[in-house]
Write a protein that holds these residues in place. Sequence first.
Motif, PDB file in Angstrom:
ATOM      1  N   ASN A   1       0.865  -1.199   0.206  1.00  0.00           N
ATOM      2  CA  ASN A   1      -0.009   0.049  -0.236  1.00  0.00           C
ATOM      3  C   ASN A   1       0.821   1.230   0.019  1.00  0.00           C
ATOM      4  OD1 ASN A   1      -2.959  -0.594   0.276  1.00  0.00           O
ATOM      5  ND2 ASN A   1      -1.817  -2.051   1.685  1.00  0.00           N
ATOM      6  N   LYS A   2       1.972   1.242   0.461  1.00  0.00           N
ATOM      7  CA  LYS A   2       2.894   2.359   0.586  1.00  0.00           C
ATOM      8  C   LYS A   2       4.272   2.532   0.142  1.00  0.00           C
ATOM      9  CE  LYS A   2       2.302   5.030   4.628  1.00  0.00           C
ATOM     10  NZ  LYS A   2       2.040   5.331   6.020  1.00  0.00           N
ATOM     11  N   GLY A   3       4.816   1.233   0.088  1.00  0.00           N
ATOM     12  CA  GLY A   3       6.086   1.101  -0.030  1.00  0.00           C
ATOM     13  C   GLY A   3       6.795   0.556   1.038  1.00  0.00           C
ATOM     14  N   PRO A   4       8.020  -0.114   0.999  1.00  0.00           N
ATOM     15  CA  PRO A   4       8.581  -0.891   2.075  1.00  0.00           C
ATOM     16  C   PRO A   4       8.729  -0.102   3.404  1.00  0.00           C
ATOM     17  CG  PRO A   4      10.210  -0.704   0.289  1.00  0.00           C
ATOM     18  CD  PRO A   4       9.025  -0.046  -0.274  1.00  0.00           C
ATOM     19  N   PRO A   5       8.493  -0.560   4.374  1.00  0.00           N
ATOM     20  CA  PRO A   5       8.872   0.202   5.784  1.00  0.00           C
ATOM     21  C   PRO A   5      10.289   0.248   6.040  1.00  0.00           C
ATOM     22  CG  PRO A   5       8.073  -1.953   6.387  1.00  0.00           C
ATOM     23  CD  PRO A   5       7.930  -1.772   4.818  1.00  0.00           C
ATOM     24  N   VAL A   6      10.764   1.309   6.975  1.00  0.00           N
ATOM     25  CA  VAL A   6      12.283   1.422   7.191  1.00  0.00           C
ATOM     26  C   VAL A   6      12.483   0.441   8.400  1.00  0.00           C
ATOM     27  CG1 VAL A   6      13.985   2.781   8.027  1.00  0.00           C
ATOM     28  CG2 VAL A   6      12.345   3.736   6.493  1.00  0.00           C
ATOM     29  N   THR A   7      11.488   0.400   9.407  1.00  0.00           N
ATOM     30  CA  THR A   7      11.776  -0.804  10.638  1.00  0.00           C
ATOM     31  C   THR A   7      10.754  -1.814  10.336  1.00  0.00           C
ATOM     32  OG1 THR A   7      10.212   0.929  11.599  1.00  0.00           O
ATOM     33  CG2 THR A   7      12.567   1.021  12.181  1.00  0.00           C
ATOM     34  N   PRO A   8      11.351  -2.889  10.537  1.00  0.00           N
ATOM     35  CA  PRO A   8      10.573  -4.205  10.326  1.00  0.00           C
ATOM     36  C   PRO A   8       9.347  -4.280  11.426  1.00  0.00           C
ATOM     37  CG  PRO A   8      12.694  -4.883  11.049  1.00  0.00           C
ATOM     38  CD  PRO A   8      12.816  -3.320  11.051  1.00  0.00           C
ATOM     39  N   MET A   9       8.336  -5.339  11.240  1.00  0.00           N
ATOM     40  CA  MET A   9       7.305  -5.670  12.282  1.00  0.00           C
ATOM     41  C   MET A   9       7.835  -5.748  13.603  1.00  0.00           C
ATOM     42  SD  MET A   9       4.214  -6.183  11.843  1.00  0.00           S
ATOM     43  CE  MET A   9       3.139  -6.639  13.378  1.00  0.00           C
ATOM     44  N   HIS A  10       8.892  -6.498  13.838  1.00  0.00           N
ATOM     45  CA  HIS A  10       9.119  -6.929  15.166  1.00  0.00           C
ATOM     46  C   HIS A  10       9.505  -5.468  15.985  1.00  0.00           C
ATOM     47  CE1 HIS A  10      13.149  -7.343  13.523  1.00  0.00           C
ATOM     48  NE2 HIS A  10      13.658  -7.127  14.882  1.00  0.00           N
ATOM     49  N   GLU A  11      10.200  -4.862  15.186  1.00  0.00           N
ATOM     50  CA  GLU A  11      10.593  -3.420  16.205  1.00  0.00           C
ATOM     51  C   GLU A  11       9.443  -2.401  16.101  1.00  0.00           C
ATOM     52  OE1 GLU A  11      14.039  -1.462  14.132  1.00  0.00           O
ATOM     53  OE2 GLU A  11      15.205  -3.305  14.015  1.00  0.00           O
ATOM     54  N   ARG A  12       8.655  -2.600  14.994  1.00  0.00           N
ATOM     55  CA  ARG A  12       7.510  -1.706  15.109  1.00  0.00           C
ATOM     56  C   ARG A  12       6.588  -2.221  16.509  1.00  0.00           C
ATOM     57  NH1 ARG A  12       4.391  -1.971  10.860  1.00  0.00           N
ATOM     58  NH2 ARG A  12       5.635  -3.637   9.736  1.00  0.00           N
ATOM     59  N   MET A  13       6.684  -3.444  16.465  1.00  0.00           N
ATOM     60  CA  MET A  13       5.759  -3.967  17.748  1.00  0.00           C
ATOM     61  C   MET A  13       6.409  -3.558  19.019  1.00  0.00           C
ATOM     62  SD  MET A  13       3.092  -5.886  17.135  1.00  0.00           S
ATOM     63  CE  MET A  13       2.847  -6.973  18.351  1.00  0.00           C
ATOM     64  N   ILE A  14       7.480  -3.373  19.206  1.00  0.00           N
ATOM     65  CA  ILE A  14       8.422  -3.132  20.465  1.00  0.00           C
ATOM     66  C   ILE A  14       8.129  -1.658  20.785  1.00  0.00           C
ATOM     67  CG2 ILE A  14      10.627  -2.722  21.504  1.00  0.00           C
ATOM     68  CD1 ILE A  14      11.610  -5.272  19.843  1.00  0.00           C
ATOM     69  N   MET A  15       7.943  -0.892  19.770  1.00  0.00           N
ATOM     70  CA  MET A  15       8.035   0.340  19.977  1.00  0.00           C
ATOM     71  C   MET A  15       6.415   0.903  20.371  1.00  0.00           C
ATOM     72  SD  MET A  15      10.742   1.696  19.398  1.00  0.00           S
ATOM     73  CE  MET A  15      10.459   3.276  19.521  1.00  0.00           C
ATOM     74  N   VAL A  16       5.459   0.177  19.700  1.00  0.00           N
ATOM     75  CA  VAL A  16       4.198   0.392  19.872  1.00  0.00           C
ATOM     76  C   VAL A  16       3.943  -0.152  21.437  1.00  0.00           C
ATOM     77  CG1 VAL A  16       1.573   0.073  19.296  1.00  0.00           C
ATOM     78  CG2 VAL A  16       3.553   0.689  17.560  1.00  0.00           C
ATOM     79  N   LYS A  17       4.272  -1.091  21.778  1.00  0.00           N
ATOM     80  CA  LYS A  17       4.006  -1.808  23.149  1.00  0.00           C
ATOM     81  C   LYS A  17       4.702  -0.614  24.002  1.00  0.00           C
ATOM     82  CE  LYS A  17       3.675  -6.777  22.017  1.00  0.00           C
ATOM     83  NZ  LYS A  17       4.776  -7.808  22.001  1.00  0.00           N
ATOM     84  N   ALA A  18       5.793  -0.039  23.734  1.00  0.00           N
ATOM     85  CA  ALA A  18       6.513   0.726  24.802  1.00  0.00           C
ATOM     86  C   ALA A  18       5.791   2.051  25.128  1.00  0.00           C
ATOM     87  CB  ALA A  18       7.860   0.685  24.310  1.00  0.00           C
TER      88      ALA A  18
END
Length: 355
Positions: free
Chosen positions: A93-110
């Motif tokens: 939908n947007k093009g590749p993300p810079v940070t992968p799924m597992h890192e984005r999960m850590i960030m949101v959970k924090a």
Amino acid sequence: MNKISSTTLIGGAVVVAMAVGLYLGVAKRGLPPEGLGMGLWRKIKRKKKPLRVYMDGCFDMMHYGHCNALRQARAVGDQLVVGVVSDAEIIANKGPPVTPMHERMIMVKAVKWVDEVISDAPYAITEDFMKKLFDEYKMDYIIHGDDPCVLPDGTDAYAVAKKAGRFKQIKRTEGISSTDIVGRMLLCVRERSVSDSHNHSSLQRQFSHGHSQKFEDGGSGSRSGTRVSHFLPTSRRIVQFSNGKGPGPNAHIVYIDGAFDLFHAGHVEILRVARELGDFLLVGTHNDQTISAKRGTHRPIMNLHERSLSVLACRYVDEVIIGAPWEVSKDMITTFNISLVVHGTVAESSDFQKF
Ligand code: CTP
């Protein structure tokens, strides 16, 4: 005696049966039990069932704009569930993300306003996913910022939720986006490579600490390629991000300082570990001039206020000293009643406790 107890028993059973019947009848019709006003009844019912809201997003290169969106979403309800969009869906939908799924999960959970996280969420709210959100996750509303979220075919990603009357909007935070951060980083690398032998005044202007040049294009860059972030938080924004609570009288206060530039999963981890060493975590964010002097004129990429808000939004952090000195003085230790000063293994000084 027996006669009395059996009469009492029968009487009790009749009362219980009446009460159950009354309750079931009332519950079925949604009416309050006798003697209870409708307003109070609604409050009691709402108390039983917390209002659950869902916000989804890519949360790529997580920044204080994302945190502010999560804060506002949480304020709409009692519990915030966040759907982190899968890498594949972002690519489509947007093009590749810079940070992968597992890192984005850590960030949101924090983020301290987040109660639950769903991984690999879809980019668009489909009928099926919305049903899952309502039936399985017991969501009441779906929330998104007031920017249009359009799918590659031109349709609205939240059309289904809007049609169902289950969509609410929050205000997008101006002046920050993942694209903007990537832009700052690219400019930083480019200028760094061409100007290593130059005097670094152009880089000085590039970021927040260079005030010699005003923002030229009103938003995301300039024709000359410089990028000045002039984000300044209001006292209200700082209050909104703060915990509002100081340490208890006998609290074991842990202090950690740093740049916390481009706040990432590594920062979250060190803050988590530091918080576990005491009861109250005080974080010092160094000012932009100090970071430039110590790490090079191309740093920091996020200005002091941007970095401080990211740190403040982290659930492990209790308080932030905005613009902390490089050296931890005796005076600071006394003033803030610091019990322990910690630093990561890449500490500039060996006097710190190492993890
Ligand atoms: N959001 C916001 N303010 C910003 C950036 C994002 O309020 N400056 C909100 C979005 O509106 C959305 C949520 O944060 O509700 C998650 O956004 P995301 O899906 O990560 O994408 P973008 O809106 O594209 O954010 P960015 O451009 O920063 O990647």
